[in-house]
Design a protein around this motif. Structure first.
Motif, PDB file in Angstrom:
ATOM      1  N   TYR A  87      39.689 -28.026  -4.300  1.00  0.00           N
ATOM      2  CA  TYR A  87      39.622 -27.437  -5.634  1.00  0.00           C
ATOM      3  C   TYR A  87      40.998 -27.431  -6.289  1.00  0.00           C
ATOM      4  O   TYR A  87      41.140 -27.816  -7.458  1.00  0.00           O
ATOM      5  N   ALA A  88      42.016 -27.000  -5.535  1.00  0.00           N
ATOM      6  CA  ALA A  88      43.372 -26.939  -6.085  1.00  0.00           C
ATOM      7  C   ALA A  88      43.836 -28.315  -6.536  1.00  0.00           C
ATOM      8  O   ALA A  88      44.432 -28.464  -7.617  1.00  0.00           O
ATOM      9  N   ALA A  89      43.544 -29.340  -5.735  1.00  0.00           N
ATOM     10  CA  ALA A  89      43.938 -30.700  -6.095  1.00  0.00           C
ATOM     11  C   ALA A  89      43.214 -31.166  -7.359  1.00  0.00           C
ATOM     12  O   ALA A  89      43.816 -31.785  -8.251  1.00  0.00           O
ATOM     13  N   ALA A  90      41.908 -30.865  -7.451  1.00  0.00           N
ATOM     14  CA  ALA A  90      41.125 -31.269  -8.626  1.00  0.00           C
ATOM     15  C   ALA A  90      41.605 -30.543  -9.879  1.00  0.00           C
ATOM     16  O   ALA A  90      41.719 -31.148 -10.956  1.00  0.00           O
ATOM     17  N   ALA A  91      41.883 -29.249  -9.755  1.00  0.00           N
ATOM     18  CA  ALA A  91      42.326 -28.456 -10.912  1.00  0.00           C
ATOM     19  C   ALA A  91      43.688 -28.933 -11.406  1.00  0.00           C
ATOM     20  O   ALA A  91      43.912 -29.063 -12.623  1.00  0.00           O
ATOM     21  N   LYS A  92      44.592 -29.222 -10.477  1.00  0.00           N
ATOM     22  CA  LYS A  92      45.927 -29.672 -10.880  1.00  0.00           C
ATOM     23  C   LYS A  92      45.884 -31.072 -11.485  1.00  0.00           C
ATOM     24  O   LYS A  92      46.618 -31.379 -12.429  1.00  0.00           O
ATOM     25  N   SER A  93      45.005 -31.911 -10.952  1.00  0.00           N
ATOM     26  CA  SER A  93      44.856 -33.249 -11.524  1.00  0.00           C
ATOM     27  C   SER A  93      44.299 -33.177 -12.939  1.00  0.00           C
ATOM     28  O   SER A  93      44.772 -33.880 -13.852  1.00  0.00           O
ATOM     29  N   PHE A  94      43.309 -32.307 -13.151  1.00  0.00           N
ATOM     30  CA  PHE A  94      42.728 -32.153 -14.486  1.00  0.00           C
ATOM     31  C   PHE A  94      43.756 -31.552 -15.446  1.00  0.00           C
ATOM     32  O   PHE A  94      43.815 -31.949 -16.617  1.00  0.00           O
ATOM     33  N   ALA A  95      44.568 -30.615 -14.961  1.00  0.00           N
ATOM     34  CA  ALA A  95      45.618 -30.020 -15.800  1.00  0.00           C
ATOM     35  C   ALA A  95      46.577 -31.092 -16.308  1.00  0.00           C
ATOM     36  O   ALA A  95      46.961 -31.093 -17.489  1.00  0.00           O
ATOM     37  N   ALA A  96      46.942 -32.018 -15.436  1.00  0.00           N
ATOM     38  CA  ALA A  96      47.846 -33.095 -15.828  1.00  0.00           C
ATOM     39  C   ALA A  96      47.212 -33.987 -16.893  1.00  0.00           C
ATOM     40  O   ALA A  96      47.891 -34.459 -17.814  1.00  0.00           O
ATOM     41  N   GLN A  97      45.903 -34.228 -16.766  1.00  0.00           N
ATOM     42  CA  GLN A  97      45.195 -35.032 -17.770  1.00  0.00           C
ATOM     43  C   GLN A  97      45.090 -34.292 -19.105  1.00  0.00           C
ATOM     44  O   GLN A  97      45.250 -34.879 -20.179  1.00  0.00           O
ATOM     45  N   LEU A  98      44.836 -32.991 -19.011  1.00  0.00           N
ATOM     46  CA  LEU A  98      44.566 -32.195 -20.204  1.00  0.00           C
ATOM     47  C   LEU A  98      45.768 -32.138 -21.138  1.00  0.00           C
ATOM     48  O   LEU A  98      45.614 -32.218 -22.359  1.00  0.00           O
ATOM     49  N   VAL A  99      46.959 -31.968 -20.575  1.00  0.00           N
ATOM     50  CA  VAL A  99      48.149 -31.816 -21.428  1.00  0.00           C
ATOM     51  C   VAL A  99      48.496 -33.105 -22.161  1.00  0.00           C
ATOM     52  O   VAL A  99      49.316 -33.081 -23.087  1.00  0.00           O
ATOM     53  N   ARG A 100      47.871 -34.208 -21.782  1.00  0.00           N
ATOM     54  CA  ARG A 100      48.129 -35.481 -22.452  1.00  0.00           C
ATOM     55  C   ARG A 100      47.140 -35.748 -23.592  1.00  0.00           C
ATOM     56  O   ARG A 100      47.250 -36.764 -24.278  1.00  0.00           O
ATOM     57  N   ARG A 101      46.196 -34.836 -23.787  1.00  0.00           N
ATOM     58  CA  ARG A 101      45.261 -35.009 -24.902  1.00  0.00           C
ATOM     59  C   ARG A 101      45.942 -34.597 -26.207  1.00  0.00           C
ATOM     60  O   ARG A 101      46.550 -33.525 -26.287  1.00  0.00           O
ATOM     61  N   PRO A 102      45.838 -35.405 -27.236  1.00  0.00           N
ATOM     62  CA  PRO A 102      46.516 -35.077 -28.502  1.00  0.00           C
ATOM     63  C   PRO A 102      45.890 -33.890 -29.212  1.00  0.00           C
ATOM     64  O   PRO A 102      44.677 -33.721 -29.209  1.00  0.00           O
ATOM     65  N   ARG A 103      46.756 -33.054 -29.782  1.00  0.00           N
ATOM     66  CA  ARG A 103      46.376 -31.929 -30.640  1.00  0.00           C
ATOM     67  C   ARG A 103      45.470 -30.907 -29.953  1.00  0.00           C
ATOM     68  O   ARG A 103      44.767 -30.157 -30.629  1.00  0.00           O
ATOM     69  N   LEU A 104      45.476 -30.862 -28.639  1.00  0.00           N
ATOM     70  CA  LEU A 104      44.637 -29.889 -27.936  1.00  0.00           C
ATOM     71  C   LEU A 104      45.318 -28.530 -27.827  1.00  0.00           C
ATOM     72  O   LEU A 104      44.650 -27.500 -27.830  1.00  0.00           O
ATOM     73  N   PHE A 105      46.646 -28.545 -27.782  1.00  0.00           N
ATOM     74  CA  PHE A 105      47.376 -27.302 -27.596  1.00  0.00           C
ATOM     75  C   PHE A 105      47.971 -26.816 -28.913  1.00  0.00           C
ATOM     76  O   PHE A 105      48.276 -27.608 -29.802  1.00  0.00           O
ATOM     77  N   SER A 106      48.120 -25.499 -29.019  1.00  0.00           N
ATOM     78  CA  SER A 106      48.622 -24.892 -30.247  1.00  0.00           C
ATOM     79  C   SER A 106      50.147 -24.991 -30.291  1.00  0.00           C
ATOM     80  O   SER A 106      50.843 -24.299 -29.539  1.00  0.00           O
ATOM     81  N   ARG A 107      50.638 -25.834 -31.153  1.00  0.00           N
ATOM     82  CA  ARG A 107      52.087 -25.989 -31.302  1.00  0.00           C
ATOM     83  C   ARG A 107      52.728 -24.659 -31.687  1.00  0.00           C
ATOM     84  O   ARG A 107      53.751 -24.258 -31.116  1.00  0.00           O
ATOM     85  N   ASP A 108      52.109 -23.958 -32.635  1.00  0.00           N
ATOM     86  CA  ASP A 108      52.683 -22.693 -33.102  1.00  0.00           C
ATOM     87  C   ASP A 108      52.637 -21.625 -32.011  1.00  0.00           C
ATOM     88  O   ASP A 108      53.563 -20.825 -31.871  1.00  0.00           O
ATOM     89  N   GLY A 109      51.534 -21.607 -31.250  1.00  0.00           N
ATOM     90  CA  GLY A 109      51.423 -20.633 -30.175  1.00  0.00           C
ATOM     91  C   GLY A 109      52.464 -20.845 -29.097  1.00  0.00           C
ATOM     92  O   GLY A 109      53.088 -19.888 -28.612  1.00  0.00           O
ATOM     93  N   LEU A 110      52.666 -22.095 -28.706  1.00  0.00           N
ATOM     94  CA  LEU A 110      53.655 -22.399 -27.678  1.00  0.00           C
ATOM     95  C   LEU A 110      55.071 -22.096 -28.169  1.00  0.00           C
ATOM     96  O   LEU A 110      55.917 -21.619 -27.403  1.00  0.00           O
ATOM     97  N   LEU A 111      55.320 -22.361 -29.443  1.00  0.00           N
ATOM     98  CA  LEU A 111      56.636 -22.026 -30.008  1.00  0.00           C
ATOM     99  C   LEU A 111      56.871 -20.522 -30.004  1.00  0.00           C
ATOM    100  O   LEU A 111      57.968 -20.048 -29.682  1.00  0.00           O
TER     101      LEU A 111
END
Length: 230
Positions: A87-111
């Motif tokens: 599970y840990a390996a699958a979750a970390k692998s998916f996390a790495a994929q997720l951060v590469r998706r465009p416009r998925l994360f809140s730029r303003d929130g992270l700032l």
């Protein structure tokens, strides 16, 4: 030496003044990270889809009562037979994929989060997302100096199972177990976080509709700060 009540109050105020809470889903990411993970697991496996079929009557009946049990059932089916390490390996692998998706994360929130860190605030991410997944995402985003209080899974002979779902009233309870009863600011996008907003000196609603804002303000008995983050 016995501390005076004034000194105690000053110490408490100082402790509260540097604590800032961030919800994750809908605040730092646009959407539900664990939900995206579950959908990805079902998308990749025909067997998991087939295992859902016998449970459809229960899922439909459960939805008439509460969404929680059907969702938990789908989570358990998705994680059937998977060990803690897998599970840990699958979750970390998916996390790495997720951060590469465009416009998925809140730029303003992270700032905003990074500004609080730069100011020396104690920043805590308090989320219903599962702990391994959300910490993996935050690490991939370069946010390593964070406290994270999240939902948890536990291993069993059937696979990983829900141990603790960190939503609603559970959030302030877990914060209290870490010695925190109040905080300076709390960011959320959901009325489910009203229990977490009540002890905050400032409640901040992220991308909330006027109707949602009115609902939260009525529950809190005071105004909230509204922000639009993209």
């Amino acid at each position: 030496m016995i501390e005076s009540p004034v000194m105690d109050a000053a110490a408490i105020d100082a402790k509260i003044s540097c604590v800032v809470l961030f919800d994750f889903d809908g605040v730092l990411i646009h959407g539900d990270a664990f939900g995206l993970f579950m959908r990805d697991r079902y998308k990749r496996s025909l067997m998991r889809k087939l295992l859902v079929l016998p449970t459809l009557p229960w899922l439909l009946f459960g939805l008439m009562v509460s969404w929680r049990w059907p969702v938990r059932t789908l989570v358990h089916i998705s994680l059937l037979g998977i060990s803690e390490q897998r599970y840990a390996a699958a979750a970390k692998s998916f996390a790495a994929q997720l951060v590469r998706r465009p416009r998925l994360f809140s730029r303003d929130g992270l700032l905003a989060l990074r500004r609080h860190q730069a100011a020396g605030d104690r920043v805590i991410v308090v989320t219903g997302c599962e702990h391994t997944l959300v910490t993996g995402i935050l690490e991939e985003l370069g946010l390593t100096q964070l406290e994270v209080l999240a939902s948890q899974l536990r291993p069993s002979w059937l696979g990983m199972r829900v141990k603790l779902h960190n939503v609603g009233k559970r959030k302030p309870q877990i914060l209290a177990s870490h010695g925190l009863q109040a905080w300076r600011r709390a960011y959320t996008d959901s009325s489910q976080d009203i229990p977490m907003l009540k002890p905050a000196a400032e409640a901040v609603l992220v991308n909330g509709t006027p109707k949602l804002c009115m609902k939260i303000e009525k529950a809190l008995g005071r105004s909230v700060t509204r922000v639009e983050w993209f």
